[in-house]
Design an enzyme around this catalytic site. Structure first.
Site, PDB file in Angstrom:
ATOM      1  N   GLY A  75       2.590  26.995   7.735  1.00  0.00           N
ATOM      2  CA  GLY A  75       3.978  27.135   7.284  1.00  0.00           C
ATOM      3  C   GLY A  75       4.662  28.286   8.009  1.00  0.00           C
ATOM      4  O   GLY A  75       4.052  28.937   8.868  1.00  0.00           O
ATOM      5  N   ALA A  78       3.471  26.436  -0.568  1.00  0.00           N
ATOM      6  CA  ALA A  78       4.504  26.188  -1.592  1.00  0.00           C
ATOM      7  C   ALA A  78       5.127  24.830  -1.322  1.00  0.00           C
ATOM      8  O   ALA A  78       5.079  24.313  -0.203  1.00  0.00           O
ATOM      9  CB  ALA A  78       5.583  27.264  -1.559  1.00  0.00           C
ATOM     10  N   THR A 133      10.433  33.820  -5.031  1.00  0.00           N
ATOM     11  CA  THR A 133      11.735  33.503  -4.453  1.00  0.00           C
ATOM     12  C   THR A 133      12.908  34.087  -5.242  1.00  0.00           C
ATOM     13  O   THR A 133      12.824  34.222  -6.468  1.00  0.00           O
ATOM     14  CB  THR A 133      11.908  31.962  -4.382  1.00  0.00           C
ATOM     15  N   TYR A 152      12.964  23.890  -8.244  1.00  0.00           N
ATOM     16  CA  TYR A 152      12.188  24.765  -7.356  1.00  0.00           C
ATOM     17  C   TYR A 152      12.074  26.165  -7.967  1.00  0.00           C
ATOM     18  O   TYR A 152      10.970  26.725  -8.058  1.00  0.00           O
ATOM     19  CB  TYR A 152      12.866  24.826  -5.982  1.00  0.00           C
TER      20      TYR A 152
HETATM   21  N1  LIG Z   1      11.583  29.103   2.918  1.00  0.00           N
HETATM   22  C1  LIG Z   1      12.370  29.896   2.203  1.00  0.00           C
HETATM   23  O1  LIG Z   1      13.575  29.999   2.411  1.00  0.00           O
HETATM   24  C2  LIG Z   1      11.784  30.746   1.099  1.00  0.00           C
HETATM   25  C3  LIG Z   1      12.650  31.554   0.338  1.00  0.00           C
HETATM   26  C4  LIG Z   1      12.110  32.343  -0.680  1.00  0.00           C
HETATM   27  C5  LIG Z   1      10.742  32.316  -0.928  1.00  0.00           C
HETATM   28  N2  LIG Z   1       9.938  31.520  -0.181  1.00  0.00           N
HETATM   29  C6  LIG Z   1       8.496  31.523  -0.498  1.00  0.00           C
HETATM   30  O2  LIG Z   1       7.799  32.088   0.603  1.00  0.00           O
HETATM   31  C7  LIG Z   1       6.507  31.468   0.724  1.00  0.00           C
HETATM   32  C8  LIG Z   1       6.335  30.944   2.139  1.00  0.00           C
HETATM   33  O3  LIG Z   1       7.368  29.974   2.367  1.00  0.00           O
HETATM   34  P1  LIG Z   1       7.520  29.249   3.777  1.00  0.00           P
HETATM   35  O4  LIG Z   1       8.965  29.189   4.091  1.00  0.00           O
HETATM   36  O5  LIG Z   1       6.554  29.833   4.766  1.00  0.00           O
HETATM   37  O6  LIG Z   1       7.041  27.773   3.363  1.00  0.00           O
HETATM   38  P2  LIG Z   1       6.757  26.523   4.321  1.00  0.00           P
HETATM   39  O7  LIG Z   1       7.102  26.822   5.729  1.00  0.00           O
HETATM   40  O8  LIG Z   1       7.363  25.337   3.639  1.00  0.00           O
HETATM   41  O9  LIG Z   1       5.158  26.399   4.245  1.00  0.00           O
HETATM   42  C9  LIG Z   1       4.516  26.016   3.066  1.00  0.00           C
HETATM   43  C10 LIG Z   1       3.131  25.551   3.418  1.00  0.00           C
HETATM   44  O10 LIG Z   1       2.541  25.037   2.202  1.00  0.00           O
HETATM   45  C11 LIG Z   1       1.894  23.829   2.527  1.00  0.00           C
HETATM   46  N3  LIG Z   1       1.758  22.950   1.381  1.00  0.00           N
HETATM   47  C12 LIG Z   1       2.685  22.134   0.815  1.00  0.00           C
HETATM   48  N4  LIG Z   1       2.143  21.408  -0.172  1.00  0.00           N
HETATM   49  C13 LIG Z   1       0.836  21.783  -0.249  1.00  0.00           C
HETATM   50  C14 LIG Z   1      -0.248  21.400  -1.066  1.00  0.00           C
HETATM   51  N5  LIG Z   1      -0.142  20.446  -2.004  1.00  0.00           N
HETATM   52  N6  LIG Z   1      -1.434  22.011  -0.874  1.00  0.00           N
HETATM   53  C15 LIG Z   1      -1.595  22.930   0.086  1.00  0.00           C
HETATM   54  N7  LIG Z   1      -0.606  23.335   0.908  1.00  0.00           N
HETATM   55  C16 LIG Z   1       0.601  22.769   0.735  1.00  0.00           C
HETATM   56  C17 LIG Z   1       2.784  23.202   3.580  1.00  0.00           C
HETATM   57  O11 LIG Z   1       2.062  22.195   4.254  1.00  0.00           O
HETATM   58  P3  LIG Z   1       2.842  20.899   4.829  1.00  0.00           P
HETATM   59  O12 LIG Z   1       3.693  21.372   5.932  1.00  0.00           O
HETATM   60  O13 LIG Z   1       1.732  19.988   5.225  1.00  0.00           O
HETATM   61  O14 LIG Z   1       3.665  20.379   3.670  1.00  0.00           O
HETATM   62  C18 LIG Z   1       3.120  24.420   4.431  1.00  0.00           C
HETATM   63  O15 LIG Z   1       2.154  24.658   5.420  1.00  0.00           O
HETATM   64  C19 LIG Z   1       6.481  30.392  -0.372  1.00  0.00           C
HETATM   65  O16 LIG Z   1       5.866  30.921  -1.512  1.00  0.00           O
HETATM   66  C20 LIG Z   1       7.938  30.125  -0.665  1.00  0.00           C
HETATM   67  O17 LIG Z   1       8.144  29.642  -1.967  1.00  0.00           O
HETATM   68  C21 LIG Z   1      10.418  30.748   0.821  1.00  0.00           C
END
Ligand SMILES: NC(=O)c1ccc[n+]([C@@H]2O[C@H](COP(=O)([O-])OP(=O)(O)OC[C@H]3O[C@@H](n4cnc5c(N)ncnc54)[C@H](OP(=O)(O)O)[C@@H]3O)[C@@H](O)[C@H]2O)c1
Length: 293
Positions: free
Chosen positions: A12, A61, A102, A126
């Site tokens: 991710g 996530a 988040t 979410y």
């Molecule tokens: N993105 C944002 O804007 C944002 C904002 C605030 C907080 N956050 C938090 O920051 C953290 C990192 O976010 P990020 O942006 O790096 O997320 P991301 O790029 O969406 O990566 C999430 C990872 O989780 C994996 N995943 C999804 N479903 C899964 C499952 N059932 N079992 C195991 N792995 C699974 C995904 O795999 P696949 O690709 O195969 O689905 C992906 O590799 C998370 O906790 C997120 O909630 C993110």
């Protein structure tokens, strides 16, 4: 004692950067779906019991905010229940758990940046599921760090930054909302801050995390609205000659109805993290200028 780190979600946005930054801090096992399925308690238990880590970093996530509205059970399993199981497994091993939350746990109506003490009031599925994960971890593990972050981006996955770069090549006029404010946070900031925190505890990282346990806001510093963010992305694009955009026009969220409601102003105050760890994340524009290459 060698630090045995288990990183989940390693492909991710945050996970990819964590995979690089954690590599030098101990023995690293980096996994992602389907090697681990956070929606399946047995899968979580099997992985943690096989790896026997002393630090778990959970960057998995369900992050599709709009799709979560129509898949609430799956989103809750991955964001809410799964982290709770992970925290229980960590506790069994006396391991520490680092997890990410988040700004979407807030409704955005405070009118000022949120502190860790402010009461959450999620507007979306979410946000609700992420809040459930935070609470499950807090209830299950006494050596945890939850880093609450916002507007995470990297060029490795589709996100607001990649969308704006794409739109700027497709449209002469972009309409971008001004009524959503937060802190754009480069995935690398999260990874480096996480690695620095683990490094601070070298010798006894679990004890250090136990001593510092809690929820901390962790974003790039400063805040902006999406319109300002888009203008900065367009200005910093190193291939500006490919752009066809000539104007960026302010718009309202109501002009672009989405399945999930977003908070208006969900900027997070970062003082608690800075004072606990003496780490000051970069200004959001500085990170953006390094991220867009
Ligand atoms: N993105 C944002 O804007 C944002 C904002 C605030 C907080 N956050 C938090 O920051 C953290 C990192 O976010 P990020 O942006 O790096 O997320 P991301 O790029 O969406 O990566 C999430 C990872 O989780 C994996 N995943 C999804 N479903 C899964 C499952 N059932 N079992 C195991 N792995 C699974 C995904 O795999 P696949 O690709 O195969 O689905 C992906 O590799 C998370 O906790 C997120 O909630 C993110």
């Amino acid at each position: 004692m060698t630090t045995n780190i288990l990183l989940l979600g390693s492909t991710g946005q945050g996970g990819w950067e964590l995979n690089r930054t954690l590599l030098t801090l101990g023995d690293l096992t980096a996994l992602d779906f389907p090697e681990i399925d956070m929606a399946d308690p047995a899968s979580i238990q099997q992985v943690v019991r096989a790896v026997q880590p002393n630090i778990i970093v959970n960057a998995t996530a369900y992050t599709n905010v709009d799709q979560a509205e129509s898949e609430p059970d799956l989103a809750m399993a991955i964001n809410g229940s799964g982290p709770g199981i992970l925290a229980e497994e960590a506790q069994r091993l006396k391991a520490a758990l680092i997890h990410y939350s988040t700004d979407y746990v807030f409704d955005g109506n405070k009118g000022a940046p949120y502190t860790e003490q402010d009461a959450p009031a999620p507007l979306s599925v979410y946000g609700e599921t992420k809040l459930a994960g935070d609470r499950a971890i807090q209830a299950a593990n006494d050596a945890y760090l939850i880093f609450r972050t916002s507007w995470v981006y990297s060029l490795r996955r589709p996100c607001f930054v990649t969308k704006v770069l794409q739109w700027a090549r497709q449209h002469e006029t972009l309409r971008i909302v001004v009524d959503q404010v937060s802190s754009p946070t480069w995935a690398r900031t999260l990874a480096e801050a996480t690695a620095q925190v683990i490094a601070l505890g070298r010798g006894d990282p679990v004890g250090f995390i136990q001593e510092k346990r809690g929820l901390y806001n962790l974003t790039d510093s400063g805040a902006c609205n999406r319109f300002e963010w888009a203008k900065a992305i367009i200005a910093l694009d190193p291939a500006r000659h490919e752009q066809v955009v000539t104007q960026v026009v302010p718009a309202k969220s109501a002009d672009f109805p989405t399945p999930a409601e977003r908070p208006e102003n969900s900027a997070l105050k970062g003082e608690k993290f800075a004072s606990a760890f003496q780490i000051n994340p970069p200004y959001w524009r500085t990170s953006l200028s390094m991220a867009i290459v």
